[in-house]
Write a protein that holds these residues in place. Structure first.
Motif, short mmCIF file in Angstrom:
data_model
loop_
_atom_site.label_atom_id
_atom_site.label_comp_id
_atom_site.label_asym_id
_atom_site.label_seq_id
_atom_site.Cartn_x
_atom_site.Cartn_y
_atom_site.Cartn_z
N UNK A 11 0.83 -1.21 0.00
CA UNK A 11 0.00 0.00 0.00
C UNK A 11 0.86 1.26 0.00
N UNK A 12 1.98 1.20 0.71
CA UNK A 12 2.87 2.35 0.77
C UNK A 12 3.57 2.57 -0.57
N UNK B 60 -8.31 14.43 -10.17
CA UNK B 60 -6.87 14.34 -9.92
C UNK B 60 -6.51 12.92 -9.48
N UNK B 61 -5.39 12.46 -9.98
CA UNK B 61 -4.76 11.22 -9.50
C UNK B 61 -3.28 11.55 -9.27
N UNK B 62 -2.91 11.59 -8.01
CA UNK B 62 -1.54 11.95 -7.64
C UNK B 62 -0.87 10.73 -7.02
N UNK B 63 0.06 10.14 -7.75
CA UNK B 63 0.75 8.93 -7.29
C UNK B 63 2.02 9.32 -6.55
N UNK B 64 2.05 9.04 -5.24
CA UNK B 64 3.21 9.40 -4.44
C UNK B 64 4.09 8.21 -4.07
N UNK B 65 3.63 6.99 -4.35
CA UNK B 65 4.32 5.79 -3.88
C UNK B 65 5.79 5.73 -4.22
N UNK C 247 6.55 2.66 7.74
CA UNK C 247 5.84 3.92 7.51
C UNK C 247 4.51 3.68 6.80
N UNK C 248 3.51 4.45 7.16
CA UNK C 248 2.19 4.34 6.53
C UNK C 248 1.66 5.76 6.26
N UNK C 249 1.18 5.99 5.04
CA UNK C 249 0.52 7.26 4.72
C UNK C 249 -0.95 7.12 5.11
N UNK D 30 0.38 16.04 4.21
CA UNK D 30 0.52 14.60 4.36
C UNK D 30 0.55 14.23 5.85
N UNK D 31 -0.02 13.10 6.16
CA UNK D 31 0.02 12.59 7.52
C UNK D 31 0.44 11.13 7.49
#
Length: 230
Positions: free
Chosen positions: A60-61, A78-83, A121-123, A143-144
Motif C-alpha cells: 500500500x505504501x 486528480x490522480x496523484x501517485x506518491x508511492x 511507515x504508513x501514509x 501529508x500525515x
C-alpha cells in the motif's frame, strides 16, 4: 410541404451539432490530471543513531496515490501517485539517520538480517488545495503518516513463512505531519505545481522526522537497550 420537411431536418442537424459541442465542453470542463510525483531528495547531514533498523515498505505504501474525482462543472479529477517518490525519499533519509539500515523485502530477510527493530511507515492521509478551490495562487499539499517500530518477531508468520503486518504489535507508534506549497508564478502547469508541492511536503516530512524522533515515547529507551545488547 417539402420545404417544411427540409427545415425540420436542418434544425435537427443543428440540434445534434449543438449537443455534441456541449458534450465536448463538458468533457473539457471535467478534465483529468495525473501526476506521478518525482523529485530530488538530498541526503541529510546528521550523526546516525547507533542502531540497526529494518525498513518495511508495504504494498500500500509503495503504490500510494491520492484520487479525487471531479464533482462540479469546471473542476478536474486528480490522480496523484506518491508511492515511488515516498520510497525514494525514505530510502535516502533513513540510511543517513540510522547507523545500519536493511530494507526488508521478504520473510527470508527477517531471518537473515539481525536488526534491532523494523520501521514501518504508513501514509494515513493526503489533502491538497489548488487555486480553483482557494482563489489563492498557491498549490498546497498536506501529508500525515503513522510510523511504527516493531520487533522483528512480531512480523513473522513462521507456519507460512511470510511477513504479516495486520496483527503486529508495535512497541512504539507516532504520527508525523508534513506540508508543502508552491506558488504558481514559478511553474508552467497545474501538474508541475502539484508535483513540486508534493516534493516539498516530503522534504518537510524528513525535517520533522529528524527533529522529533528523539522525543517519541519509548525511542530513547529502545536506543539505549539496543546499544547495551551490542
Amino acid at each position: 410541404m417539402v420545404e417544411r420537411l427540409l427545415d425540420s431536418t436542418t434544425l435537427g442537424r443543428r440540434a445534434k451539432s449543438a449537443l455534441a459541442l456541449l458534450c465536448l465542453m463538458s468533457l473539457a470542463a471535467c478534465s483529468s490530471r495525473e501526476v506521478i510525483v518525482e523529485g530530488s531528495f538530498p541526503t541529510p547531514v546528521v550523526d546516525p543513531l547507533p542502531v540497526s533498523v529494518g525498513v518495511l515498505f508495504t504494498k500500500e505504501f509503495r503504490e500510494h496515490e491520492l484520487v479525487d474525482d471531479a464533482t462540479g462543472r469546471g473542476e478536474a479529477s486528480w490522480r496523484v501517485s506518491t508511492g515511488l517518490a515516498q520510497v525514494n525519499f525514505w530510502s535516502t533519509l533513513l540510511p543517513a539517520f540510522f547507523q545500519n539500515v536493511v530494507f526488508i523485502e521478504n520473510y527470508e530477510d527477517l531471518n537473515t538480517y539481525d536488526v534491532d527493530a523494523v520501521l514501518i511507515p504508513e501514509v494515513t492521509d493526503v489533502q491538497y488545495a489548488i487555486p480553483l478551490y482557494t482563489n489563492v495562487k498557491v498549490y498546497e499539499i498536506w501529508m500525515r503518516y503513522q510510523l511504527s517500530l516493531v520487533e522483528p518477531g512480531q512480523l513473522k508468520d513462521e507456519e507460512n513463512q511470510v511477513i504479516v503486518t495486520e496483527n503486529a504489535q508495535a512497541f512504539t507508534q507516532w504520527p508525523l505531519t508534513a506540508y508543502g506549497k508552491t506558488p504558481t508564478a514559478f511553474l508552467q502547469s497545474d501538474t508541475d505545481a502539484v508535483n513540486e508541492a508534493a516534493v516539498m511536503a516530503l522534504r518537510d516530512a524528513g525535517a520533522n522526522f529528524i527533529t522529533s524522533f528523539g522525543r517519541v515515547p519509548g525511542v530513547v529507551a529502545w536506543v539505549q537497550k539496543s546499544q547495551e545488547a551490542q
